[in-house]
Design a protein around this motif. Structure first.
Motif, PDB file in Angstrom:
ATOM      1  N   ARG A  98       1.817   2.838  46.522  1.00  0.00           N
ATOM      2  CA  ARG A  98       1.501   4.107  45.871  1.00  0.00           C
ATOM      3  C   ARG A  98       0.997   3.902  44.439  1.00  0.00           C
ATOM      4  O   ARG A  98       0.120   4.623  43.960  1.00  0.00           O
ATOM      5  N   LEU A  99       1.554   2.878  43.776  1.00  0.00           N
ATOM      6  CA  LEU A  99       1.122   2.557  42.414  1.00  0.00           C
ATOM      7  C   LEU A  99      -0.347   2.115  42.402  1.00  0.00           C
ATOM      8  O   LEU A  99      -1.154   2.579  41.590  1.00  0.00           O
ATOM      9  N   VAL A 100      -0.701   1.225  43.319  1.00  0.00           N
ATOM     10  CA  VAL A 100      -2.081   0.742  43.394  1.00  0.00           C
ATOM     11  C   VAL A 100      -3.017   1.902  43.762  1.00  0.00           C
ATOM     12  O   VAL A 100      -4.099   2.048  43.183  1.00  0.00           O
ATOM     13  N   THR A 101      -2.579   2.728  44.696  1.00  0.00           N
ATOM     14  CA  THR A 101      -3.404   3.871  45.107  1.00  0.00           C
ATOM     15  C   THR A 101      -3.632   4.819  43.930  1.00  0.00           C
ATOM     16  O   THR A 101      -4.745   5.294  43.697  1.00  0.00           O
TER      17      THR A 101
ATOM     18  N   ASP B 192      -0.556  10.454  52.203  1.00  0.00           N
ATOM     19  CA  ASP B 192      -0.346   9.208  52.952  1.00  0.00           C
ATOM     20  C   ASP B 192      -1.670   8.565  53.360  1.00  0.00           C
ATOM     21  O   ASP B 192      -1.794   7.340  53.372  1.00  0.00           O
ATOM     22  N   ASP B 193      -2.645   9.387  53.702  1.00  0.00           N
ATOM     23  CA  ASP B 193      -3.939   8.831  54.125  1.00  0.00           C
ATOM     24  C   ASP B 193      -4.625   8.065  52.995  1.00  0.00           C
ATOM     25  O   ASP B 193      -5.343   7.097  53.242  1.00  0.00           O
ATOM     26  N   ASP B 194      -4.402   8.520  51.753  1.00  0.00           N
ATOM     27  CA  ASP B 194      -4.959   7.787  50.617  1.00  0.00           C
ATOM     28  C   ASP B 194      -4.313   6.404  50.530  1.00  0.00           C
ATOM     29  O   ASP B 194      -4.992   5.398  50.311  1.00  0.00           O
ATOM     30  N   VAL B 195      -2.991   6.367  50.686  1.00  0.00           N
ATOM     31  CA  VAL B 195      -2.258   5.101  50.596  1.00  0.00           C
ATOM     32  C   VAL B 195      -2.695   4.173  51.734  1.00  0.00           C
ATOM     33  O   VAL B 195      -2.927   2.979  51.537  1.00  0.00           O
ATOM     34  N   ARG B 196      -2.853   4.751  52.915  1.00  0.00           N
ATOM     35  CA  ARG B 196      -3.290   3.967  54.088  1.00  0.00           C
ATOM     36  C   ARG B 196      -4.685   3.381  53.832  1.00  0.00           C
ATOM     37  O   ARG B 196      -4.948   2.218  54.140  1.00  0.00           O
TER      38      ARG B 196
ATOM     39  N   VAL C 210      -6.037   2.705  50.937  1.00  0.00           N
ATOM     40  CA  VAL C 210      -6.000   1.681  49.883  1.00  0.00           C
ATOM     41  C   VAL C 210      -5.418   0.357  50.404  1.00  0.00           C
ATOM     42  O   VAL C 210      -5.991  -0.705  50.154  1.00  0.00           O
ATOM     43  N   VAL C 211      -4.324   0.404  51.129  1.00  0.00           N
ATOM     44  CA  VAL C 211      -3.767  -0.874  51.612  1.00  0.00           C
ATOM     45  C   VAL C 211      -4.706  -1.499  52.644  1.00  0.00           C
ATOM     46  O   VAL C 211      -4.823  -2.721  52.741  1.00  0.00           O
ATOM     47  N   GLY C 212      -5.412  -0.650  53.384  1.00  0.00           N
ATOM     48  CA  GLY C 212      -6.415  -1.166  54.320  1.00  0.00           C
ATOM     49  C   GLY C 212      -7.550  -1.862  53.581  1.00  0.00           C
ATOM     50  O   GLY C 212      -8.018  -2.929  53.981  1.00  0.00           O
ATOM     51  N   GLU C 213      -7.977  -1.252  52.480  1.00  0.00           N
ATOM     52  CA  GLU C 213      -9.062  -1.858  51.712  1.00  0.00           C
ATOM     53  C   GLU C 213      -8.581  -3.133  51.016  1.00  0.00           C
ATOM     54  O   GLU C 213      -9.323  -4.106  50.886  1.00  0.00           O
ATOM     55  N   LEU C 214      -7.318  -3.117  50.606  1.00  0.00           N
ATOM     56  CA  LEU C 214      -6.739  -4.302  49.967  1.00  0.00           C
ATOM     57  C   LEU C 214      -6.777  -5.492  50.936  1.00  0.00           C
ATOM     58  O   LEU C 214      -7.233  -6.588  50.591  1.00  0.00           O
ATOM     59  N   VAL C 215      -6.322  -5.275  52.166  1.00  0.00           N
ATOM     60  CA  VAL C 215      -6.324  -6.387  53.125  1.00  0.00           C
ATOM     61  C   VAL C 215      -7.752  -6.723  53.555  1.00  0.00           C
ATOM     62  O   VAL C 215      -8.067  -7.880  53.850  1.00  0.00           O
ATOM     63  N   ASN C 216      -8.615  -5.726  53.556  1.00  0.00           N
ATOM     64  CA  ASN C 216     -10.012  -5.962  53.913  1.00  0.00           C
ATOM     65  C   ASN C 216     -10.669  -6.922  52.906  1.00  0.00           C
ATOM     66  O   ASN C 216     -11.339  -7.886  53.295  1.00  0.00           O
ATOM     67  N   VAL C 217     -10.430  -6.677  51.630  1.00  0.00           N
ATOM     68  CA  VAL C 217     -11.046  -7.515  50.604  1.00  0.00           C
ATOM     69  C   VAL C 217     -10.359  -8.890  50.544  1.00  0.00           C
ATOM     70  O   VAL C 217     -11.029  -9.923  50.460  1.00  0.00           O
ATOM     71  N   ILE C 218      -9.034  -8.898  50.625  1.00  0.00           N
ATOM     72  CA  ILE C 218      -8.330 -10.191  50.640  1.00  0.00           C
ATOM     73  C   ILE C 218      -8.742 -10.981  51.885  1.00  0.00           C
ATOM     74  O   ILE C 218      -9.042 -12.177  51.806  1.00  0.00           O
TER      75      ILE C 218
ATOM     76  N   TRP D 235       4.078  -7.437  41.444  1.00  0.00           N
ATOM     77  CA  TRP D 235       3.175  -6.751  40.526  1.00  0.00           C
ATOM     78  C   TRP D 235       3.906  -5.524  40.003  1.00  0.00           C
ATOM     79  O   TRP D 235       4.339  -4.674  40.780  1.00  0.00           O
ATOM     80  N   ARG D 236       4.063  -5.492  38.690  1.00  0.00           N
ATOM     81  CA  ARG D 236       4.844  -4.425  38.055  1.00  0.00           C
ATOM     82  C   ARG D 236       6.216  -4.293  38.717  1.00  0.00           C
ATOM     83  O   ARG D 236       6.663  -3.186  39.044  1.00  0.00           O
TER      84      ARG D 236
END
Lengths: 120, 168
Positions: B70-73, B86-90, B92-100, B142-143
């Protein structure tokens, strides 16, 4: 001037729009599309000066989007903004007619360098 | 005579940490990078994964605490934490794993194809099940919130059908 940003992630579309502003393209209107199929429709509707597209998307990938555009005779500037930038991928992008490929995570500087030759 | 089966390669934990640091810097701007926290800790309830198939076959999994997601989002969307959907959080974590995952794929042999990300929030899966058997993993903070990145490989890639498709 109008830029079409195509990405299935709403968050990433927002980040790309922010990077465009930081790169000095805040005066450009940003139009959004959620995948390649939507991108094709938005090209017709909005007539953008530049198309930016993610690669891996549901419904229609960025590469298929670009291929479909070129097959229809549309030669407007097109660049990828994608999470991976291997040599085979860069070669495939170039072969299909992309002008550049910006890898995620990106900086505003990467956008400036890629867009300056295209939009000035 | 014992037959030694060499498993497919995976980036070492130091490389994973560097990739995560770059991704956080690139996505979040001028923030401090996550730092290595060491193994252990509670299972993490938010999970996102992408799989890679082709010359290299594997899965990249990001797990984190709900506050970190939620912090990253919140940072990315510039929206207050208590106003996030929740869809925003979903997303963001999807994009995080996509880029990683895309960056992991870039340091592995190619060409390969990466799947679309799958994101699961707290209550949508059994936390901790992903932590076992990773070929490489790093647990970061992180934080003061935990994040774990794991790479699972699927055995030697030489027997698998090679793909000429590329994607990410």
């Amino acid at each position: 001037m109008r830029i079409l940003v195509t990405d299935d992630s709403r968050v990433m579309r927002q980040i790309v729009a922010r990077a465009l502003r930081q790169a000095g393209y805040g005066h450009c209107e940003v139009v959004e599309a959620v995948d390649g199929r939507d991108g094709l429709a938005k090209v017709q509707e909005a007539d953008p000066d530049l198309v930016l597209s993610d690669w891996n998307m549901p419904e229609m990938t960025g590469l298929d989007f670009l291929t479909a555009l070129r097959a229809s005779g549309d030669v407007r500037p097109f660049g990828f903004v994608t999470s991976e930038s291997s040599e085979p991928m860069r070669a495939a992008a170039e072969q299909a007619g992309a002008l550049f490929l910006i890898a995620k995570p990106f900086t505003a500087e990467a956008f400036r360098e890629a867009l300056e030759p295209v939009l000035g | 005579m014992t037959e030694i089966i060499e498993s497919a390669p995976a980036p070492d934990p130091e490389t994973l940490e560097l990739i995560v640091g770059d991704v956080f810097a690139g996505l979040l701007g001028d923030v401090e990078p996550p730092f290595a926290e060491g193994d252990g800790g509670d299972p993490l309830p938010v999970l996102a994964r992408v799989s890679v198939t082709g010359t290299w076959n594997g899965e990249v999994v990001v797990e984190c605490s709900t506050p970190l997601a939620r912090l990253v989002t919140s940072h990315l969307l510039l929206v207050a934490i208590d106003e996030l959907a929740d869809d925003d959080v979903r997303d963001v974590v999807g994009e995080l794993v996509n880029v990683i995952g895309g960056n992991v794929k870039s340091v592995m042999p190619g060409p390969s194809t990466m799947s679309l990300p799958q994101s699961l929030l707290d209550g949508e899966h059994v936390p901790g099940a992903e932590a076992r058997g990773a070929a490489s993993a790093v647990r970061l903070a992180w934080r003061e919130e935990p994040l774990r990145v794991s790479v699972f490989t699927q055995g030697p890639a030489i027997d698998r059908e090679q793909s000429t498709e590329v994607g990410s």
